[in-house]
Design a protein around this motif. Sequence first.
Motif, PDB file in Angstrom:
ATOM      1  N   THR A  94      -0.812   9.945  -1.522  1.00 28.12           N
ATOM      2  CA  THR A  94      -0.900   8.530  -1.868  1.00 28.12           C
ATOM      3  C   THR A  94      -0.176   7.633  -0.854  1.00 28.12           C
ATOM      4  O   THR A  94      -0.162   6.414  -1.015  1.00 28.12           O
ATOM      5  CB  THR A  94      -0.301   8.271  -3.261  1.00 28.12           C
ATOM      6  OG1 THR A  94       1.056   8.717  -3.277  1.00 28.12           O
ATOM      7  CG2 THR A  94      -1.096   8.980  -4.339  1.00 28.12           C
ATOM      8  N   LYS A  95       0.422   8.248   0.154  1.00 23.72           N
ATOM      9  CA  LYS A  95       1.175   7.537   1.206  1.00 23.72           C
ATOM     10  C   LYS A  95       2.430   6.845   0.664  1.00 23.72           C
ATOM     11  O   LYS A  95       3.014   6.003   1.327  1.00 23.72           O
ATOM     12  CB  LYS A  95       0.300   6.495   1.921  1.00 23.72           C
ATOM     13  CG  LYS A  95      -0.962   7.051   2.524  1.00 23.72           C
ATOM     14  CD  LYS A  95      -0.680   7.720   3.844  1.00 23.72           C
ATOM     15  CE  LYS A  95      -1.964   8.021   4.578  1.00 23.72           C
ATOM     16  NZ  LYS A  95      -2.226   9.421   4.748  1.00 23.72           N
ATOM     17  N   LEU A  96       2.850   7.204  -0.544  1.00 32.48           N
ATOM     18  CA  LEU A  96       4.040   6.593  -1.126  1.00 32.48           C
ATOM     19  C   LEU A  96       5.331   7.192  -0.581  1.00 32.48           C
ATOM     20  O   LEU A  96       6.406   6.641  -0.789  1.00 32.48           O
ATOM     21  CB  LEU A  96       4.012   6.707  -2.650  1.00 32.48           C
ATOM     22  CG  LEU A  96       2.994   5.806  -3.330  1.00 32.48           C
ATOM     23  CD1 LEU A  96       2.889   6.122  -4.814  1.00 32.48           C
ATOM     24  CD2 LEU A  96       3.339   4.338  -3.119  1.00 32.48           C
ATOM     25  N   CYS A  97       5.215   8.286   0.150  1.00 28.72           N
ATOM     26  CA  CYS A  97       6.413   8.862   0.771  1.00 28.72           C
ATOM     27  C   CYS A  97       6.992   7.902   1.811  1.00 28.72           C
ATOM     28  O   CYS A  97       8.167   8.004   2.165  1.00 28.72           O
ATOM     29  CB  CYS A  97       6.104  10.221   1.378  1.00 28.72           C
ATOM     30  SG  CYS A  97       4.768  10.188   2.578  1.00 28.72           S
ATOM     31  N   THR A  98       6.187   6.947   2.270  1.00 29.35           N
ATOM     32  CA  THR A  98       6.690   5.946   3.222  1.00 29.35           C
ATOM     33  C   THR A  98       7.390   4.794   2.507  1.00 29.35           C
ATOM     34  O   THR A  98       8.112   4.030   3.123  1.00 29.35           O
ATOM     35  CB  THR A  98       5.534   5.374   4.075  1.00 29.35           C
ATOM     36  OG1 THR A  98       4.585   4.752   3.210  1.00 29.35           O
ATOM     37  CG2 THR A  98       4.853   6.472   4.873  1.00 29.35           C
ATOM     38  N   VAL A  99       7.182   4.679   1.192  1.00 32.30           N
ATOM     39  CA  VAL A  99       7.790   3.612   0.401  1.00 32.30           C
ATOM     40  C   VAL A  99       9.141   4.067  -0.153  1.00 32.30           C
ATOM     41  O   VAL A  99      10.129   3.356  -0.060  1.00 32.30           O
ATOM     42  CB  VAL A  99       6.857   3.200  -0.769  1.00 32.30           C
ATOM     43  CG1 VAL A  99       7.548   2.225  -1.702  1.00 32.30           C
ATOM     44  CG2 VAL A  99       5.562   2.629  -0.236  1.00 32.30           C
ATOM     45  N   PHE A 100       9.156   5.257  -0.735  1.00 35.80           N
ATOM     46  CA  PHE A 100      10.360   5.767  -1.373  1.00 35.80           C
ATOM     47  C   PHE A 100      11.281   6.450  -0.374  1.00 35.80           C
ATOM     48  O   PHE A 100      10.825   7.087   0.562  1.00 35.80           O
ATOM     49  CB  PHE A 100       9.994   6.786  -2.460  1.00 35.80           C
ATOM     50  CG  PHE A 100       9.318   6.190  -3.649  1.00 35.80           C
ATOM     51  CD1 PHE A 100      10.044   5.480  -4.593  1.00 35.80           C
ATOM     52  CD2 PHE A 100       7.959   6.332  -3.831  1.00 35.80           C
ATOM     53  CE1 PHE A 100       9.421   4.928  -5.694  1.00 35.80           C
ATOM     54  CE2 PHE A 100       7.329   5.793  -4.931  1.00 35.80           C
ATOM     55  CZ  PHE A 100       8.065   5.081  -5.868  1.00 35.80           C
ATOM     56  N   ASP A 101      12.579   6.322  -0.618  1.00 39.92           N
ATOM     57  CA  ASP A 101      13.589   7.058   0.125  1.00 39.92           C
ATOM     58  C   ASP A 101      13.787   8.362  -0.646  1.00 39.92           C
ATOM     59  O   ASP A 101      14.283   8.359  -1.775  1.00 39.92           O
ATOM     60  CB  ASP A 101      14.880   6.236   0.182  1.00 39.92           C
ATOM     61  CG  ASP A 101      15.826   6.705   1.257  1.00 39.92           C
ATOM     62  OD1 ASP A 101      15.504   7.698   1.951  1.00 39.92           O
ATOM     63  OD2 ASP A 101      16.888   6.095   1.400  1.00 39.92           O
TER      64      ASP A 101
END
Length: 117
Positions: A94-101
């Motif tokens: 989902t490419k959310l690994c770039t949002v969350f630390d």
Amino acid sequence: MTMKTSCREVDGITIVDLGGRITLGEGSAVLRDTVKDLSAQGHKHILLNLGNVTYIDSSGIGELVGAFTSVRNAGGDLKLLNLTKRVHDLLQITKLCTVFDVWDDEASAINSFSRVA
């Protein structure tokens, strides 16, 4: 399986240990209510320990994003700890690994808040 949460504090960082499934219904509501209550109590640095989360559906992903946004809007920071392979892969897709630390080590995650505190 119902979702379970427990909160603890280490060096001024609130760690929420989550277990079970974050899915539409009870699981996502538990996450939402927990983060909302912590924010209302003035907790600015929140670390979600997902080590015992077995499954997250799209509603659960939405709740994680919502929790992140609400904590940030309140002037705080929310980070993730101990992702299982399944949850990590979901955040990659989902490419959310770039949002969350995201952290694998609790001590390092706690220290990371010190730099922004």
